[in-house]
Design a protein around this motif. Structure first.
Motif, PDB file in Angstrom:
ATOM      1  N   ALA A  49      -0.594   9.283 -32.563  1.00  0.00           N
ATOM      2  CA  ALA A  49       0.192   8.092 -32.907  1.00  0.00           C
ATOM      3  C   ALA A  49       1.383   8.405 -33.801  1.00  0.00           C
ATOM      4  O   ALA A  49       1.977   7.501 -34.380  1.00  0.00           O
ATOM      5  N   GLY A  50       1.756   9.659 -33.893  1.00  0.00           N
ATOM      6  CA  GLY A  50       2.819  10.056 -34.802  1.00  0.00           C
ATOM      7  C   GLY A  50       4.177   9.428 -34.540  1.00  0.00           C
ATOM      8  O   GLY A  50       4.983   9.277 -35.446  1.00  0.00           O
ATOM      9  N   ARG A  51       4.436   9.024 -33.304  1.00  0.00           N
ATOM     10  CA  ARG A  51       5.758   8.457 -32.980  1.00  0.00           C
ATOM     11  C   ARG A  51       5.693   6.987 -32.575  1.00  0.00           C
ATOM     12  O   ARG A  51       6.691   6.418 -32.147  1.00  0.00           O
ATOM     13  N   ILE A  52       4.528   6.377 -32.724  1.00  0.00           N
ATOM     14  CA  ILE A  52       4.370   5.003 -32.243  1.00  0.00           C
ATOM     15  C   ILE A  52       5.235   4.007 -33.006  1.00  0.00           C
ATOM     16  O   ILE A  52       5.669   3.002 -32.448  1.00  0.00           O
ATOM     17  N   ASP A  54       8.217   4.740 -34.560  1.00  0.00           N
ATOM     18  CA  ASP A  54       9.623   5.122 -34.720  1.00  0.00           C
ATOM     19  C   ASP A  54      10.406   4.777 -33.454  1.00  0.00           C
ATOM     20  O   ASP A  54       9.933   4.018 -32.614  1.00  0.00           O
ATOM     21  N   ASN A  55      11.577   5.337 -33.301  1.00  0.00           N
ATOM     22  CA  ASN A  55      12.450   4.997 -32.168  1.00  0.00           C
ATOM     23  C   ASN A  55      11.831   5.315 -30.812  1.00  0.00           C
ATOM     24  O   ASN A  55      12.088   4.629 -29.834  1.00  0.00           O
ATOM     25  N   TYR A  56      11.008   6.366 -30.740  1.00  0.00           N
ATOM     26  CA  TYR A  56      10.352   6.701 -29.466  1.00  0.00           C
ATOM     27  C   TYR A  56       9.371   5.597 -29.086  1.00  0.00           C
ATOM     28  O   TYR A  56       9.331   5.172 -27.936  1.00  0.00           O
ATOM     29  N   GLY A  57       8.569   5.142 -30.032  1.00  0.00           N
ATOM     30  CA  GLY A  57       7.710   3.983 -29.841  1.00  0.00           C
ATOM     31  C   GLY A  57       6.561   4.138 -28.872  1.00  0.00           C
ATOM     32  O   GLY A  57       6.059   3.144 -28.350  1.00  0.00           O
ATOM     33  N   GLU A  58       6.151   5.365 -28.584  1.00  0.00           N
ATOM     34  CA  GLU A  58       5.054   5.615 -27.651  1.00  0.00           C
ATOM     35  C   GLU A  58       4.065   6.585 -28.271  1.00  0.00           C
ATOM     36  O   GLU A  58       4.381   7.308 -29.204  1.00  0.00           O
ATOM     37  N   TYR A  59       2.879   6.597 -27.702  1.00  0.00           N
ATOM     38  CA  TYR A  59       1.891   7.604 -28.072  1.00  0.00           C
ATOM     39  C   TYR A  59       2.199   8.894 -27.330  1.00  0.00           C
ATOM     40  O   TYR A  59       2.936   8.903 -26.351  1.00  0.00           O
ATOM     41  N   HIS A  60       1.593   9.944 -27.799  1.00  0.00           N
ATOM     42  CA  HIS A  60       1.560  11.204 -27.052  1.00  0.00           C
ATOM     43  C   HIS A  60       0.110  11.472 -26.728  1.00  0.00           C
ATOM     44  O   HIS A  60      -0.734  11.359 -27.617  1.00  0.00           O
ATOM     45  N   PRO A  61      -0.230  11.779 -25.524  1.00  0.00           N
ATOM     46  CA  PRO A  61       0.637  11.904 -24.362  1.00  0.00           C
ATOM     47  C   PRO A  61       1.290  10.573 -23.982  1.00  0.00           C
ATOM     48  O   PRO A  61       0.831   9.517 -24.371  1.00  0.00           O
ATOM     49  N   PHE A  65       1.186   9.780 -18.533  1.00  0.00           N
ATOM     50  CA  PHE A  65       0.239  10.883 -18.629  1.00  0.00           C
ATOM     51  C   PHE A  65      -1.135  10.352 -19.044  1.00  0.00           C
ATOM     52  O   PHE A  65      -2.170  10.748 -18.486  1.00  0.00           O
ATOM     53  N   LEU A  66      -1.174   9.430 -19.992  1.00  0.00           N
ATOM     54  CA  LEU A  66      -2.446   8.839 -20.412  1.00  0.00           C
ATOM     55  C   LEU A  66      -3.140   8.127 -19.262  1.00  0.00           C
ATOM     56  O   LEU A  66      -4.360   8.206 -19.122  1.00  0.00           O
ATOM     57  N   ASP A  67      -2.378   7.443 -18.420  1.00  0.00           N
ATOM     58  CA  ASP A  67      -2.964   6.782 -17.246  1.00  0.00           C
ATOM     59  C   ASP A  67      -3.650   7.800 -16.342  1.00  0.00           C
ATOM     60  O   ASP A  67      -4.744   7.563 -15.829  1.00  0.00           O
ATOM     61  N   ILE A  68      -3.011   8.937 -16.136  1.00  0.00           N
ATOM     62  CA  ILE A  68      -3.596   9.980 -15.292  1.00  0.00           C
ATOM     63  C   ILE A  68      -4.836  10.570 -15.957  1.00  0.00           C
ATOM     64  O   ILE A  68      -5.860  10.802 -15.294  1.00  0.00           O
TER      65      ILE A  68
END
Length: 111
Positions: A49-52, A54-61, A65-68
């Motif tokens: 959740a490091g970028r959730i 900020d400007n990117y606003g998404e999780y990693h993966p 990718f998370l859906d897969i």
């Protein structure tokens, strides 16, 4: 890396997505190859959740990718990537909401 079984957790699987100049180069085929390896492995991937917030606003993966990974029933654990108590406090509700929305529970690691 995953096939080696050297790591209990695989984090930042799509690190290139953090860089706007590199974003989009990973394909569905790449994601499926990684998901297949993780399915065969005992390695658990991290929802980071490091970028959730900020400007990117998404999780990693990334969401696609998370859906897969979910399609392949790959285990996911949580990483808030929080470097301060305030960041942890801000990110935890988002992470909890993500798992609730997906209807899955994070994998708990033995400590």
């Amino acid at each position: 890396m995953v096939d080696s079984e050297l790591f209990e957790i695989a984090a930042h699987l799509d690190l290139i997505e953090r860089n706007s100049a590199l974003r989009g180069f990973a394909t569905e085929s790449h994601y499926r190859q990684v998901a297949e390896a993780l399915k065969r492995s005992q390695t658990i991937t991290e929802l980071n959740a490091g970028r959730i917030l900020d400007n990117y606003g998404e999780y990693h993966p990334s969401p696609s990718f998370l859906d897969i990974l979910q399609e392949y029933n790959v285990s996911v654990t949580v990483g808030t990537d929080s470097h301060t108590p305030e960041a942890l406090t801000d990110r935890v509700p988002h992470v909890a909401g993500w798992f609730e929305e997906k209807g899955i529970a994070p994998t708990e690691l033995p400590v």
